[in-house]
Write a protein that holds these residues in place. Structure first.
Motif, mmCIF file in Angstrom:
data_model
loop_
_atom_site.group_PDB
_atom_site.id
_atom_site.type_symbol
_atom_site.label_atom_id
_atom_site.label_comp_id
_atom_site.label_asym_id
_atom_site.label_seq_id
_atom_site.Cartn_x
_atom_site.Cartn_y
_atom_site.Cartn_z
ATOM 1 N N LYS A 115 0.886 -1.206 0.015
ATOM 2 C CA LYS A 115 -0.150 -0.031 0.011
ATOM 3 C C LYS A 115 0.790 1.494 -0.080
ATOM 4 O O LYS A 115 0.588 2.228 -0.546
ATOM 5 C CB LYS A 115 -0.994 0.010 1.223
ATOM 6 N N THR A 116 2.263 1.260 0.620
ATOM 7 C CA THR A 116 3.014 2.449 0.622
ATOM 8 C C THR A 116 4.043 2.508 -0.141
ATOM 9 O O THR A 116 4.948 3.228 -0.207
ATOM 10 C CB THR A 116 3.380 2.700 2.137
ATOM 11 N N VAL A 117 4.261 1.285 -0.919
ATOM 12 C CA VAL A 117 5.704 1.233 -1.867
ATOM 13 C C VAL A 117 5.672 2.386 -2.662
ATOM 14 O O VAL A 117 4.413 2.602 -3.466
ATOM 15 C CB VAL A 117 5.845 -0.332 -2.417
ATOM 16 N N GLY A 118 6.446 3.092 -2.922
ATOM 17 C CA GLY A 118 6.687 4.126 -3.886
ATOM 18 C C GLY A 118 6.128 5.694 -3.246
ATOM 19 O O GLY A 118 6.477 6.642 -4.028
ATOM 20 N N LEU A 119 5.524 5.465 -2.107
ATOM 21 C CA LEU A 119 5.090 6.853 -1.437
ATOM 22 C C LEU A 119 5.879 7.038 -0.171
ATOM 23 O O LEU A 119 6.350 8.012 0.019
ATOM 24 C CB LEU A 119 3.737 6.445 -0.918
ATOM 25 N N VAL A 120 6.140 5.777 0.586
ATOM 26 C CA VAL A 120 6.965 5.854 1.879
ATOM 27 C C VAL A 120 8.268 5.411 1.718
ATOM 28 O O VAL A 120 9.374 5.858 2.020
ATOM 29 C CB VAL A 120 6.315 5.296 2.954
ATOM 30 N N SER A 121 8.293 4.092 0.841
ATOM 31 C CA SER A 121 9.577 3.512 0.737
ATOM 32 C C SER A 121 9.933 2.993 -0.701
ATOM 33 O O SER A 121 9.070 3.155 -1.683
ATOM 34 C CB SER A 121 9.366 2.126 1.333
ATOM 35 N N MET A 122 11.043 3.176 -0.974
ATOM 36 C CA MET A 122 11.742 2.552 -2.426
ATOM 37 C C MET A 122 12.417 1.380 -2.055
ATOM 38 O O MET A 122 13.211 0.981 -1.552
ATOM 39 C CB MET A 122 12.471 3.565 -2.809
ATOM 40 N N PRO A 123 11.807 0.127 -2.751
ATOM 41 C CA PRO A 123 12.381 -1.130 -2.660
ATOM 42 C C PRO A 123 13.695 -1.334 -2.880
ATOM 43 O O PRO A 123 14.310 -0.560 -3.882
ATOM 44 C CB PRO A 123 11.479 -2.045 -3.556
ATOM 45 N N GLY A 124 14.446 -2.156 -2.109
ATOM 46 C CA GLY A 124 15.827 -2.370 -2.420
ATOM 47 C C GLY A 124 16.295 -2.628 -3.780
ATOM 48 O O GLY A 124 17.143 -2.168 -4.479
ATOM 49 N N SER A 125 15.734 -3.789 -4.503
ATOM 50 C CA SER A 125 16.046 -4.123 -5.923
ATOM 51 C C SER A 125 15.610 -2.958 -6.822
ATOM 52 O O SER A 125 16.707 -2.800 -7.694
ATOM 53 C CB SER A 125 15.080 -5.609 -6.435
ATOM 54 N N MET A 126 14.841 -2.175 -6.595
ATOM 55 C CA MET A 126 14.681 -0.994 -7.393
ATOM 56 C C MET A 126 15.623 0.118 -7.319
ATOM 57 O O MET A 126 16.413 0.761 -8.203
ATOM 58 C CB MET A 126 13.151 -0.215 -7.362
ATOM 59 N N THR A 127 16.140 0.116 -6.025
ATOM 60 C CA THR A 127 17.138 1.167 -5.686
ATOM 61 C C THR A 127 18.470 0.808 -6.439
ATOM 62 O O THR A 127 19.359 1.422 -7.076
ATOM 63 C CB THR A 127 17.314 1.292 -4.328
ATOM 64 N N GLY A 128 18.683 -0.614 -6.172
ATOM 65 C CA GLY A 128 19.889 -1.159 -6.771
ATOM 66 C C GLY A 128 20.138 -0.831 -8.529
ATOM 67 O O GLY A 128 20.955 -0.833 -8.909
ATOM 68 N N MET A 129 18.878 -1.377 -9.089
ATOM 69 C CA MET A 129 18.665 -1.244 -10.455
ATOM 70 C C MET A 129 19.088 0.213 -10.789
ATOM 71 O O MET A 129 19.740 0.746 -11.836
ATOM 72 C CB MET A 129 17.480 -1.577 -11.054
ATOM 73 N N LEU A 130 18.560 1.243 -10.047
ATOM 74 C CA LEU A 130 18.456 2.743 -10.418
ATOM 75 C C LEU A 130 20.063 2.909 -10.164
ATOM 76 O O LEU A 130 20.913 3.946 -11.128
ATOM 77 C CB LEU A 130 17.724 3.755 -9.464
ATOM 78 N N SER B 65 17.149 2.489 -16.174
ATOM 79 C CA SER B 65 15.974 3.692 -16.480
ATOM 80 C C SER B 65 14.792 3.423 -15.334
ATOM 81 O O SER B 65 14.714 2.270 -14.831
ATOM 82 C CB SER B 65 15.533 3.753 -17.714
ATOM 83 N N PRO B 66 14.629 4.625 -14.652
ATOM 84 C CA PRO B 66 13.399 4.276 -13.727
ATOM 85 C C PRO B 66 12.395 3.399 -14.051
ATOM 86 O O PRO B 66 11.806 2.514 -13.461
ATOM 87 C CB PRO B 66 12.956 5.953 -13.680
ATOM 88 N N LEU B 67 11.794 3.722 -15.314
ATOM 89 C CA LEU B 67 10.530 2.742 -15.794
ATOM 90 C C LEU B 67 11.176 1.334 -15.713
ATOM 91 O O LEU B 67 10.154 0.481 -15.431
ATOM 92 C CB LEU B 67 9.985 3.177 -16.939
ATOM 93 N N GLU B 68 12.354 0.903 -16.154
ATOM 94 C CA GLU B 68 12.549 -0.491 -16.273
ATOM 95 C C GLU B 68 12.524 -0.905 -15.007
ATOM 96 O O GLU B 68 12.362 -1.990 -14.514
ATOM 97 C CB GLU B 68 13.973 -0.689 -16.817
ATOM 98 N N MET C 246 10.467 -4.033 -13.225
ATOM 99 C CA MET C 246 11.007 -5.396 -12.445
ATOM 100 C C MET C 246 10.647 -5.372 -10.891
ATOM 101 O O MET C 246 10.291 -6.449 -10.611
ATOM 102 C CB MET C 246 12.702 -5.145 -12.556
ATOM 103 N N GLN C 247 10.653 -4.295 -10.456
ATOM 104 C CA GLN C 247 9.934 -4.233 -9.036
ATOM 105 C C GLN C 247 8.832 -4.879 -8.972
ATOM 106 O O GLN C 247 8.401 -5.605 -7.842
ATOM 107 C CB GLN C 247 10.320 -3.028 -8.478
#
Length: 284
Positions: free
Chosen positions: A214-229, A234-237, A241-242
């Protein structure tokens, strides 16, 4: 004799010189400097523990040492698996993760009979079921680079969920033995008698992951997405994946929780459908 000793001494000097040069070049690399910089927060945590007299310094240092060794070992293992691209390597890696996580999750509810077996089988069903589904739907390519990290993420997160679910199930059935036995005496089957407590256990286990979605992308940014960035994707990619990983985790957790409860209540009943608890065990 003196000449031989002198030659050995010269070799030691040369070896030390080479080592010093290598270390100097390593520390001059940006990657090494960034890695060393990450130990500053560790020093801060140790300093806070020491200043407040918490006595947690030893545990912090041991955990840092262990995690560093384990991650380096994981890096070499993944390099070997990715280069080999063999099915048996992937299977062995996933099996190893399931066994370790099942043992850990089972320890959390050690008062439950056969808790480690129940947890291990539940994690295996959840991970294998969702991985097979994703491969059949061609969400992921059948490559070690995709299968092993995804399985590790799913199994690692499902581990705590299964542990929580089993502990809540055991606790509720223990506390409500009287109600369950009354329901059995009135003609209910064991499955019917424990059904309310299965629902509570699954809600307890699944609650955190549903809340995090419910809060992903608003309160937290997941670790795998952070690693890819940070790796340059690219953010959309990274988001795509996330989403795949998070939804796969949700499905695997649901399967694991359901299977854990299905096995969990059965090991608490005898063949004659009687509850069997060891009264010497401590109720948490």
């Amino acid at each position: 004799m003196e000449g031989a000793v002198g030659a050995v001494g010269d070799l030691d000097v040369v070896a030390c010189s080479i080592l010093a040069t290598t270390l100097k070049e390593s520390f001059q690399s940006p990657e090494c400097r960034r890695l060393v910089g990450t130990f500053v927060p560790v020093a801060l945590a140790v300093a806070v523990s020491h200043k407040l007299g918490i006595g947690f310094e030893g545990d912090i240092l041991v955990s840092i040492f262990r995690s560093s060794i384990q991650l380096v070992g994981l890096g070499y293992a993944l390099k070997f698996i990715f280069e080999g691209e063999k099915i048996y390597m992937c299977s062995f890696a996933i099996l190893f993760m399931i066994l370790v996580s099942g043992h850990t999750a089972g320890k959390r509810s050690k008062e439950l009979p056969k808790s480690r077996m129940v947890a291990t089988l539940s994690l295996a069903v959840g991970a294998a079921g969702t991985l097979a589904l994703m491969l059949l739907l061609r969400v992921y390519e059948f490559k070690a680079r995709y299968i092993v990290p995804t399985a590790g993420y799913v199994i690692g997160n499902s581990m705590s969920i299964v542990g929580t679910t089993l502990e809540r199930l055991r606790h509720d059935i223990y506390v409500h033995q009287g109600q369950i036995e009354l329901a059995l005496a009135l003609g209910a089957t064991p499955a019917q008698a424990v059904h309310p407590y299965i629902r509570r256990a699954i809600l307890q286990g699944m609650g955190p992951i549903v809340d995090s979605l419910k809060t992903v992308g608003l309160v937290s940014m997941p670790g795998s997405m952070t690693g890819m960035l940070m790796g340059g994707s690219s953010p959309l990619e990274a988001v795509q994946m996330q989403i795949q990983v998070l939804y796969m985790l949700l499905g695997a957790s649901a399967l694991s929780c359901l299977f854990a409860c299905s096995l969990g209540w059965r090991v608490l009943f005898s063949k004659n459908f009687q509850l069997q608890f060891d009264d010497t065990r401590v109720l948490s």
